[in-house]
Design an enzyme around this catalytic site. Structure first.
Site, PDB file in Angstrom:
ATOM      1  N   ARG A 193       0.799  -1.109  -0.049  1.00 17.81           N
ATOM      2  CA  ARG A 193      -0.015  -0.039  -0.071  1.00 17.81           C
ATOM      3  C   ARG A 193       0.989   1.204  -0.062  1.00 17.81           C
ATOM      4  O   ARG A 193       2.151   1.149   0.500  1.00 17.81           O
ATOM      5  CB  ARG A 193      -0.842   0.210   1.206  1.00 17.81           C
TER       6      ARG A 193
ATOM      7  N   LYS B  92      -1.486  -2.784   8.158  1.00 19.42           N
ATOM      8  CA  LYS B  92      -2.546  -2.365   9.024  1.00 19.42           C
ATOM      9  C   LYS B  92      -2.552  -3.082  10.474  1.00 19.42           C
ATOM     10  O   LYS B  92      -2.226  -4.352  10.392  1.00 19.42           O
ATOM     11  CB  LYS B  92      -4.037  -2.629   8.366  1.00 19.42           C
TER      12      LYS B  92
ATOM     13  N   HIS C 102      -2.988   2.888  -5.776  1.00 24.17           N
ATOM     14  CA  HIS C 102      -3.773   1.618  -5.179  1.00 24.17           C
ATOM     15  C   HIS C 102      -4.098   0.958  -6.598  1.00 24.17           C
ATOM     16  O   HIS C 102      -4.221  -0.265  -6.456  1.00 24.17           O
ATOM     17  CB  HIS C 102      -5.118   2.153  -4.685  1.00 24.17           C
TER      18      HIS C 102
ATOM     19  N   ARG D  65      -1.301  -1.599  -6.973  1.00 22.19           N
ATOM     20  CA  ARG D  65      -1.541  -2.766  -6.025  1.00 22.19           C
ATOM     21  C   ARG D  65      -2.793  -3.653  -6.772  1.00 22.19           C
ATOM     22  O   ARG D  65      -2.470  -4.872  -6.579  1.00 22.19           O
ATOM     23  CB  ARG D  65      -2.046  -2.329  -4.666  1.00 22.19           C
TER      24      ARG D  65
ATOM     25  N   HIS E  52      -3.905  -8.899   3.351  1.00 18.03           N
ATOM     26  CA  HIS E  52      -5.385  -8.911   3.921  1.00 18.03           C
ATOM     27  C   HIS E  52      -5.738  -9.770   4.915  1.00 18.03           C
ATOM     28  O   HIS E  52      -5.074 -10.869   5.192  1.00 18.03           O
ATOM     29  CB  HIS E  52      -6.245  -9.313   2.501  1.00 18.03           C
TER      30      HIS E  52
ATOM     31  N   TYR F  91     -10.329  -8.984  -6.559  1.00 21.79           N
ATOM     32  CA  TYR F  91      -9.519  -9.040  -7.818  1.00 21.79           C
ATOM     33  C   TYR F  91      -9.660 -10.078  -8.798  1.00 21.79           C
ATOM     34  O   TYR F  91      -9.454  -9.971  -9.853  1.00 21.79           O
ATOM     35  CB  TYR F  91      -7.951  -9.182  -7.126  1.00 21.79           C
TER      36      TYR F  91
END
Length: 293
Positions: free
Chosen positions: A144, A168, A237, A240, A263, A272
């Site tokens: 990211r 994250k 993004h 990505r 994720h 995706y």
């Protein structure tokens, strides 16, 4: 109202990155400014004022997605106040998000990326080498933009060809690097020595030795891909998204891509598969005997 405590809550308890917590606080600050313009403050806010702010944002043509993000920030803040006993009730408890139309992002084609990464660049130019290193790393690792901004020197292991990414919720993952990526990162590091400051550990710097920032990364990606693509949506993004789509197109396992992207659930990665369906359709059309009649 209890802003410093809320900031600590986001970063220490929720373990949000500084980039994410700053985004939450920025949304809260914007709402506070709206309240001040209407002769009130956060302490006396109620839901009708939130609705008024939403209406103002709509009039300013702010997207539904951005409005929902701002409302999510308010919801988190007022929930925090209620849980700490600072207010009697959460004024956002009954809030419903705006409906957002799902748009499938179109990734760059392998041809577009190939043309860009095979183009010549000035090995003596700090900006050119850095910009190409940014493009290469985003595409090859799928990280990211926020993760790239927070990348430190110690997390880039060019001897073992791997990258330690802090994602994250401060969750760390290891992403392998290709030899072409290692090569350009080494070129960048050689030039980085001429601009680095003693107290800066951030991997990517500006030519003034300061940490690279979000809008600059966006400009780098946008500027480079406008040369080879006619797409109107060009952003970090999308790179990505391109990383994941190209891996899927080449037969990579969805669970492996999930781990590379960082994720939390497979559902986030499955988005995706929509764009990869086109590749499957092409194979089906060319290979199925029914289409040869």
């Amino acid at each position: 109202m209890h802003i410093s405590e809320y900031k600590n809550y986001l970063e220490l308890e929720r373990q949000y990155s500084s980039h994410t917590s700053e985004s939450y606080l920025r949304d809260l600050e914007q709402f506070a400014e709206f309240l001040k313009a209407n002769d009130t403050n956060l302490e006396n806010a109620h839901y009708s004022m939130v609705r008024q702010w939403m209406a103002t944002l709509v009039e300013q043509e702010v997207s539904a997605r951005s409005i929902n993000r701002k409302m999510s920030s308010l919801k988190s803040y007022f929930k925090f106040l209620r849980n700490q006993g600072y207010v009697d009730h959460n004024i956002m408890s009954q809030h419903k998000s705006l409906t957002v139309s799902k748009k499938i992002q179109i990734p760059f084609s392998q041809k577009e990326v190939g043309e860009l990464l095979s183009a010549d660049y000035d090995l003596s130019s700090f900006n050119e080498v850095r910009d190409r290193a940014v493009i290469e790393l985003l595409y090859v690792s799928g990280i990211r933009r926020a993760e790239l901004l927070g990348l430190s020197i110690s997390r880039v292991d060019l001897e073992s060809n791997k990258l330690k990414v802090l994602g994250k919720r401060n969750k760390e993952r290891v992403v392998p690097l290709m030899s072409s990526t290692v090569k350009i990162l080494k070129q960048y590091l050689n030039l980085r020595e001429s601009v680095q400051l003693n107290d800066v550990d951030v991997f990517f710097l500006t030519e003034k030795g300061k940490p690279i920032y979000a809008s600059l990364v966006y400009r780098i990606v946008n500027g480079y891909f406008k040369r080879v693509s006619l797409k109107t949506k060009v952003s970090p993004h999308v790179l990505r998204h391109t990383f994941a789509t190209h891996l899927l197109d080449q037969g990579a396992d969805l669970n492996a891509i999930k781990e590379l992207l960082g994720h939390a659930s497979l559902a986030s990665t499955q988005v995706y598969t929509h764009t990869s369906m086109q590749a499957l359709k092409n194979v089906h059309a060319s290979a199925h005997p029914r289409n040869k009649k």
